[in-house]
Design an enzyme around this catalytic site. Sequence first.
Site, PDB file in Angstrom:
ATOM      1  N   ARG A   1     -39.804  44.142  21.749  1.00  0.00           N
ATOM      2  CA  ARG A   1     -39.647  43.025  22.688  1.00  0.00           C
ATOM      3  C   ARG A   1     -40.099  43.383  24.105  1.00  0.00           C
ATOM      4  NH1 ARG A   1     -36.420  39.277  19.733  1.00  0.00           N
ATOM      5  NH2 ARG A   1     -35.068  40.395  18.312  1.00  0.00           N
TER       6      ARG A   1
ATOM      7  N   TYR B   1     -27.570  35.549  23.476  1.00  0.00           N
ATOM      8  CA  TYR B   1     -28.183  34.374  24.110  1.00  0.00           C
ATOM      9  C   TYR B   1     -27.185  33.445  24.804  1.00  0.00           C
ATOM     10  CZ  TYR B   1     -32.207  35.987  21.475  1.00  0.00           C
ATOM     11  OH  TYR B   1     -33.231  36.750  20.986  1.00  0.00           O
TER      12      TYR B   1
ATOM     13  N   ALA C   1     -39.988  34.378  20.209  1.00  0.00           N
ATOM     14  CA  ALA C   1     -40.601  35.523  19.513  1.00  0.00           C
ATOM     15  C   ALA C   1     -42.122  35.543  19.647  1.00  0.00           C
ATOM     16  CB  ALA C   1     -40.204  35.512  18.043  1.00  0.00           C
TER      17      ALA C   1
ATOM     18  N   PRO D   1     -39.782  29.121  19.180  1.00  0.00           N
ATOM     19  CA  PRO D   1     -39.023  29.096  17.931  1.00  0.00           C
ATOM     20  C   PRO D   1     -37.576  29.585  18.057  1.00  0.00           C
ATOM     21  CG  PRO D   1     -40.729  30.788  17.873  1.00  0.00           C
ATOM     22  CD  PRO D   1     -40.980  29.949  19.091  1.00  0.00           C
TER      23      PRO D   1
ATOM     24  N   ASP E   1     -53.983  32.731  25.022  1.00  0.00           N
ATOM     25  CA  ASP E   1     -55.325  32.142  25.216  1.00  0.00           C
ATOM     26  C   ASP E   1     -55.229  30.686  25.683  1.00  0.00           C
ATOM     27  OD1 ASP E   1     -56.685  34.427  24.516  1.00  0.00           O
ATOM     28  OD2 ASP E   1     -57.357  33.686  22.556  1.00  0.00           O
TER      29      ASP E   1
ATOM     30  N   GLU F   1     -43.022  32.467  32.911  1.00  0.00           N
ATOM     31  CA  GLU F   1     -42.420  32.865  31.634  1.00  0.00           C
ATOM     32  C   GLU F   1     -40.943  33.186  31.862  1.00  0.00           C
ATOM     33  OE1 GLU F   1     -44.237  36.458  30.185  1.00  0.00           O
ATOM     34  OE2 GLU F   1     -42.701  36.765  28.663  1.00  0.00           O
TER      35      GLU F   1
ATOM     36  N   HIS G   1     -37.016  34.176  29.916  1.00  0.00           N
ATOM     37  CA  HIS G   1     -36.235  34.587  28.748  1.00  0.00           C
ATOM     38  C   HIS G   1     -34.769  34.614  29.119  1.00  0.00           C
ATOM     39  CE1 HIS G   1     -39.857  35.777  26.636  1.00  0.00           C
ATOM     40  NE2 HIS G   1     -40.261  36.293  27.777  1.00  0.00           N
ATOM     41  N   LEU G   2     -33.936  34.193  28.185  1.00  0.00           N
ATOM     42  CA  LEU G   2     -32.489  34.245  28.410  1.00  0.00           C
ATOM     43  C   LEU G   2     -32.018  35.693  28.502  1.00  0.00           C
ATOM     44  CD1 LEU G   2     -31.953  31.594  25.689  1.00  0.00           C
ATOM     45  CD2 LEU G   2     -31.174  31.251  28.032  1.00  0.00           C
ATOM     46  N   SER G   3     -32.480  36.516  27.562  1.00  0.00           N
ATOM     47  CA  SER G   3     -32.051  37.914  27.517  1.00  0.00           C
ATOM     48  C   SER G   3     -33.034  38.780  28.310  1.00  0.00           C
ATOM     49  CB  SER G   3     -31.999  38.390  26.060  1.00  0.00           C
ATOM     50  OG  SER G   3     -33.291  38.355  25.475  1.00  0.00           O
TER      51      SER G   3
ATOM     52  N   HIS H   1     -44.138  38.048  21.937  1.00  0.00           N
ATOM     53  CA  HIS H   1     -44.516  39.408  21.593  1.00  0.00           C
ATOM     54  C   HIS H   1     -45.713  39.470  20.647  1.00  0.00           C
ATOM     55  CE1 HIS H   1     -40.612  39.772  23.384  1.00  0.00           C
ATOM     56  NE2 HIS H   1     -40.043  39.119  22.378  1.00  0.00           N
TER      57      HIS H   1
HETATM   58  C1  DQA Z   1     -36.094  35.276  23.977  1.00  0.00           C
HETATM   59  C2  DQA Z   1     -36.354  36.772  23.700  1.00  0.00           C
HETATM   60  C3  DQA Z   1     -37.267  36.955  22.502  1.00  0.00           C
HETATM   61  O1  DQA Z   1     -37.487  38.342  22.253  1.00  0.00           O
HETATM   62  C4  DQA Z   1     -36.635  36.344  21.252  1.00  0.00           C
HETATM   63  O2  DQA Z   1     -37.518  36.444  20.161  1.00  0.00           O
HETATM   64  C5  DQA Z   1     -36.192  34.945  21.470  1.00  0.00           C
HETATM   65  C6  DQA Z   1     -35.571  34.572  22.731  1.00  0.00           C
HETATM   66  C7  DQA Z   1     -35.073  35.074  25.109  1.00  0.00           C
HETATM   67  O3  DQA Z   1     -35.022  33.970  25.645  1.00  0.00           O
HETATM   68  O4  DQA Z   1     -34.307  35.987  25.429  1.00  0.00           O
HETATM   69  O5  DQA Z   1     -36.250  34.119  20.560  1.00  0.00           O
HETATM   70  O6  DQA Z   1     -37.314  34.679  24.378  1.00  0.00           O
END
Ligand code: DQA
Length: 145
Positions: A110, A22, A76, A9, A86, A97, A99-101, A79
């Site tokens: 987070r 981001y 999101a 999302p 599952d 997995e 994540h940008l941040s 988390h």
């Molecule tokens: C994210 C980090 C998540 O905590 C956040 O809800 C996002 C983006 C990231 O790519 O840094 O929507 O997944």
Amino acid sequence: MKFLVLHGPNLNLLGKREPGIYGTQTLENINSSLVELSSVLGCELSFFQSNSEGELIDNIQAAARECDGILINPAAYTHTSIAISDALSAVGIPCVEVHLSNIHRRETFRHSSMVAPVAVGQICGFGKDSYLLGLRALFNHVKNI
Ligand code: DQA
């Protein structure tokens, strides 16, 4: 080899969404860099973004029939979503997995990931490069299975 790239999302808003966190790359920029890398590696990619948990799960289930692995930024849902975790364990194909941040240096909520325990590994904090590093890691992992 074929991989599904799943974006959760609000990632459709990249480029405009909190650029201080981001960055300014759009989802299209990220996807086209992944396509470039896939042609270097010699693999095929399909892409899906959704703001809905159910649609992400439907795509994880479909990937089991068509793909060798999943590169996922659950956003999101990372988390909160036992259902996505599952689904990933149910299909049993390798997932990385991304994540940008750097989620571990942000708010406490987070710091935990429902997906990390079912993923091969997690890469975060490198902006677009998290995805590129994630694809390389997934590709090498699957190649060596
Ligand atoms: C994210 C980090 C998540 O905590 C956040 O809800 C996002 C983006 C990231 O790519 O840094 O929507 O997944």
